[in-house]
Design a protein around this motif. Structure first.
Motif, PDB file in Angstrom:
ATOM      1  N   GLU A 136       6.463  31.414  -0.909  1.00 53.37           N
ATOM      2  CA  GLU A 136       5.230  32.028  -1.438  1.00 53.37           C
ATOM      3  C   GLU A 136       4.608  30.901  -2.455  1.00 53.37           C
ATOM      4  O   GLU A 136       5.352  30.384  -3.009  1.00 53.37           O
ATOM      5  N   GLY A 137       3.254  31.136  -2.089  1.00 58.19           N
ATOM      6  CA  GLY A 137       2.642  30.046  -3.165  1.00 58.19           C
ATOM      7  C   GLY A 137       1.656  31.135  -4.218  1.00 58.19           C
ATOM      8  O   GLY A 137       1.349  31.923  -4.053  1.00 58.19           O
ATOM      9  N   ILE A 138       1.713  30.246  -5.431  1.00 54.47           N
ATOM     10  CA  ILE A 138       1.203  31.002  -6.530  1.00 54.47           C
ATOM     11  C   ILE A 138       0.030  30.012  -7.189  1.00 54.47           C
ATOM     12  O   ILE A 138       0.922  29.033  -7.527  1.00 54.47           O
ATOM     13  N   MET A 139      -1.245  30.301  -7.511  1.00 51.74           N
ATOM     14  CA  MET A 139      -2.042  29.259  -8.091  1.00 51.74           C
ATOM     15  C   MET A 139      -2.528  29.818  -9.113  1.00 51.74           C
ATOM     16  O   MET A 139      -3.249  30.924  -9.203  1.00 51.74           O
ATOM     17  N   LEU A 140      -2.244  29.427 -10.386  1.00 53.62           N
ATOM     18  CA  LEU A 140      -2.950  29.823 -11.478  1.00 53.62           C
ATOM     19  C   LEU A 140      -3.286  28.715 -12.544  1.00 53.62           C
ATOM     20  O   LEU A 140      -2.530  27.765 -12.928  1.00 53.62           O
ATOM     21  N   ASP A 141      -4.387  28.786 -13.394  1.00 55.09           N
ATOM     22  CA  ASP A 141      -5.148  27.837 -13.979  1.00 55.09           C
ATOM     23  C   ASP A 141      -5.062  26.316 -13.242  1.00 55.09           C
ATOM     24  O   ASP A 141      -4.698  25.497 -14.036  1.00 55.09           O
ATOM     25  N   GLY A 142      -5.193  26.413 -12.057  1.00 56.62           N
ATOM     26  CA  GLY A 142      -5.202  25.178 -11.309  1.00 56.62           C
ATOM     27  C   GLY A 142      -3.809  24.734 -10.794  1.00 56.62           C
ATOM     28  O   GLY A 142      -4.003  23.462 -10.416  1.00 56.62           O
ATOM     29  N   GLU A 143      -2.970  25.125 -11.326  1.00 59.10           N
ATOM     30  CA  GLU A 143      -1.426  24.815 -10.675  1.00 59.10           C
ATOM     31  C   GLU A 143      -1.219  25.616  -9.734  1.00 59.10           C
ATOM     32  O   GLU A 143      -1.253  26.644  -9.435  1.00 59.10           O
ATOM     33  N   VAL A 144      -0.651  24.960  -8.582  1.00 58.00           N
ATOM     34  CA  VAL A 144       0.084  25.511  -7.573  1.00 58.00           C
ATOM     35  C   VAL A 144       1.689  25.654  -7.597  1.00 58.00           C
ATOM     36  O   VAL A 144       2.218  24.422  -7.715  1.00 58.00           O
ATOM     37  N   TRP A 145       2.266  26.739  -7.491  1.00 57.13           N
ATOM     38  CA  TRP A 145       3.462  26.836  -7.664  1.00 57.13           C
ATOM     39  C   TRP A 145       4.197  27.370  -6.178  1.00 57.13           C
ATOM     40  O   TRP A 145       3.461  28.074  -5.621  1.00 57.13           O
ATOM     41  N   HIS A 146       5.297  26.820  -6.043  1.00 57.99           N
ATOM     42  CA  HIS A 146       6.010  26.998  -4.789  1.00 57.99           C
ATOM     43  C   HIS A 146       7.245  27.830  -4.816  1.00 57.99           C
ATOM     44  O   HIS A 146       8.333  27.082  -5.460  1.00 57.99           O
ATOM     45  N   ALA A 147       7.343  28.978  -4.623  1.00 57.71           N
ATOM     46  CA  ALA A 147       8.336  29.841  -4.752  1.00 57.71           C
ATOM     47  C   ALA A 147       9.372  29.872  -3.255  1.00 57.71           C
ATOM     48  O   ALA A 147       8.785  30.024  -2.367  1.00 57.71           O
ATOM     49  N   LYS A 148      10.831  29.589  -3.402  1.00 61.24           N
ATOM     50  CA  LYS A 148      11.368  29.340  -2.206  1.00 61.24           C
ATOM     51  C   LYS A 148      12.570  30.585  -2.081  1.00 61.24           C
ATOM     52  O   LYS A 148      12.716  31.238  -3.317  1.00 61.24           O
ATOM     53  N   SER A 149      12.997  30.937  -0.908  1.00 62.45           N
ATOM     54  CA  SER A 149      13.936  32.012  -0.757  1.00 62.45           C
ATOM     55  C   SER A 149      15.250  31.860  -1.316  1.00 62.45           C
ATOM     56  O   SER A 149      16.010  32.911  -1.288  1.00 62.45           O
ATOM     57  N   ASP A 150      15.451  30.598  -1.935  1.00 63.10           N
ATOM     58  CA  ASP A 150      16.894  30.500  -2.671  1.00 63.10           C
ATOM     59  C   ASP A 150      16.502  30.841  -3.973  1.00 63.10           C
ATOM     60  O   ASP A 150      17.446  30.939  -5.072  1.00 63.10           O
ATOM     61  N   GLY A 151      15.383  31.631  -4.538  1.00 59.05           N
ATOM     62  CA  GLY A 151      15.015  31.965  -5.693  1.00 59.05           C
ATOM     63  C   GLY A 151      14.606  30.915  -6.674  1.00 59.05           C
ATOM     64  O   GLY A 151      14.314  31.137  -8.001  1.00 59.05           O
ATOM     65  N   SER A 152      14.346  29.693  -6.341  1.00 58.87           N
ATOM     66  CA  SER A 152      13.793  28.593  -7.134  1.00 58.87           C
ATOM     67  C   SER A 152      12.124  28.592  -7.046  1.00 58.87           C
ATOM     68  O   SER A 152      11.759  29.133  -6.102  1.00 58.87           O
ATOM     69  N   LEU A 153      11.742  28.062  -8.092  1.00 58.24           N
ATOM     70  CA  LEU A 153      10.288  27.828  -8.166  1.00 58.24           C
ATOM     71  C   LEU A 153       9.856  26.400  -8.777  1.00 58.24           C
ATOM     72  O   LEU A 153      10.698  25.866  -9.433  1.00 58.24           O
TER      73      LEU A 153
END
Lengths: 283, 283
Positions: free
Chosen positions: A93-110
């Motif tokens: 899943e992708g989350i974009m906040l304050d111009g940063e893009v975060w990548h959440a993976k199914s192993d629970g990592s971000l």
């Protein structure tokens, strides 16, 4: 490049002959001056004049299993600083906040997403809240939706949603890397589901009108990003007190369609509502 | 404002402090240079990089009788030089060709539209044909659609269509000025229908994917503009030989939603397909 003055700034920039010719052509057609064209182009691009929701591909394409990334994170960032999406091969899943893009993976990592990571679906905007509210108590997903329903002005305007606070309980899922062509309902049947207690974080996302259900996920669609940047994913359920809710209406809506063979050949004539409800909601 | 050089042109322009700050903010967020932002903004605005279909309001809003004009002809021209639409109060048909906007009225007249005339619905693009074909014989509307169907590459990409030639017979309608709130099917039940023989002219319009049926008219939608600029309207039927057909795929799709009370409060959750087929097709 930059020169200060008492009223605004002088920009000076080299553009290609083709671009200059295009400016002149437009001036001839509309009677505008080159100055006006330059300023309105910049204002449009930078979303000063309009609230624009920019989207890559469509929700129906995602339902049909079109997971090949078609736009880089770097390119998506040009269209906004806030939003959500997924990555090549439905890998998380992708989350974009304050111009940063975060990548959440199914192993629970971000982790921060790389500039050259590709997204098969993404929605983004330059988030400028128009209204702010405190939700004193939220008992669940349905309750949250109903409370925001009462605050939205119309069923016909896309709305960006940012929610900050401490979530007493929050349940979220992260999609697993999936083979191209596997439909979204099957793909999310074996998703990773996580539960957190007393999580301090932000929810970012959108409310999409029913009439746009073939393009984006209709209704509410929110992704979590924890304040400690350790957790993130697609929200399935939650309870909380004293949440800060910010809303922005997006009256311009822009879609970039993939030009891949998979997209061009897909059957996008279906109504994806049922599949989206299954794939995006709590099981 | 303009200075020639051996490689491109130097543009020099005064912009507001807010705009300059927005440029700097974007540079900080994306790592781009101000020069790059300026150039890409201009390129995006002028549709050099992308084929963009720009649309005002939605077909469902039109079906529901939202006829109050919400964008001027002058503003629409900034987004394209080719397209179609209608005017405030559903007063006639609009045809845009080579940057000129023509207004066909139900009394059979045709005139250049004023820059400040308002449109409740319009679709426009900067038309750059990607393919050209000769249709040696067209026996009717259905036959024309089938022939173009065979030439389009995908059911999932908006396509702009320009057809030039002499129409042995052409039937077209012009909507009558209608009270706000009268649904489109009722409104077009008493439309003016015209027949011409051996008319030399151009058809401008679009093919819209089924999945976008709540936003634009699905399938083919063409308006006529006669070469002598005496006649124009929404095409219902035709027969012809040796037509020149030009197609352009539009992979970017942008909608500006009206912010009027009528639009915000309308029920746009319906499927407008049946109403559009009745309102836009031959009776």
């Amino acid at each position: 490049m930059k020169k200060h003055s008492h009223y605004g700034h002088i920009i000076k920039s080299r553009v290609s002959s083709a671009l200059w010719q295009a400016i002149l052509d437009r001036c001839e057609r509309t009677g505008e001056t080159p100055d006006y064209v330059i300023q309105s182009a910049l204002a449009n691009e930078l979303d000063i004049r309009h609230h624009t929701l920019f989207q890559v591909s469509t929700s129906t394409a995602l339902v049909q299993g079109i997971y090949n990334g078609c736009m880089t994170v770097a390119e998506i960032k040009k269209h906004g600083n806030f939003g959500l999406g997924t990555f090549d091969s439905l890998d998380g899943e992708g989350i974009m906040l304050d111009g940063e893009v975060w990548h959440a993976k199914s192993d629970g990592s971000l982790a921060l997403a790389g500039e050259d990571e590709l997204a098969p679906f993404w929605a983004t905007t330059n988030f400028i809240p128009q209204a702010s509210h405190i939700l004193s108590s939220v008992s669940g997903w349905g309750d949250l939706c109903q409370q925001i329903d009462r605050l939205r002005k119309s069923q016909n305007i896309f709305t960006s949603i940012c929610i900050k606070g401490i979530f007493k309980h929050i349940q979220y899922r992260v999609a697993c890397r999936t083979e191209q062509g596997t439909d979204l309902v099957s793909a999310t049947n074996h998703q990773a589901v996580f539960d957190l207690s007393d999580c301090s974080g932000t929810l970012v996302g959108f409310w999409t009108p029913e009439y746009a259900r073939t393009l984006n996920v209709p209704g509410y669609h929110l992704h979590l990003l924890s304040d400690d940047r350790k957790f993130g994913g697609h929200v399935l359920g939650l309870s909380a007190t004293n949440l800060e809710l910010m809303l922005a209406e997006e009256s311009d809506f822009k879609i970039a369609l993939p030009e891949s063979a998979e997209f061009l050949q897909a059957d996008l004539s279906i109504d994806p509502s049922e599949a989206l409800a299954k794939a995006e909601g709590a099981k």
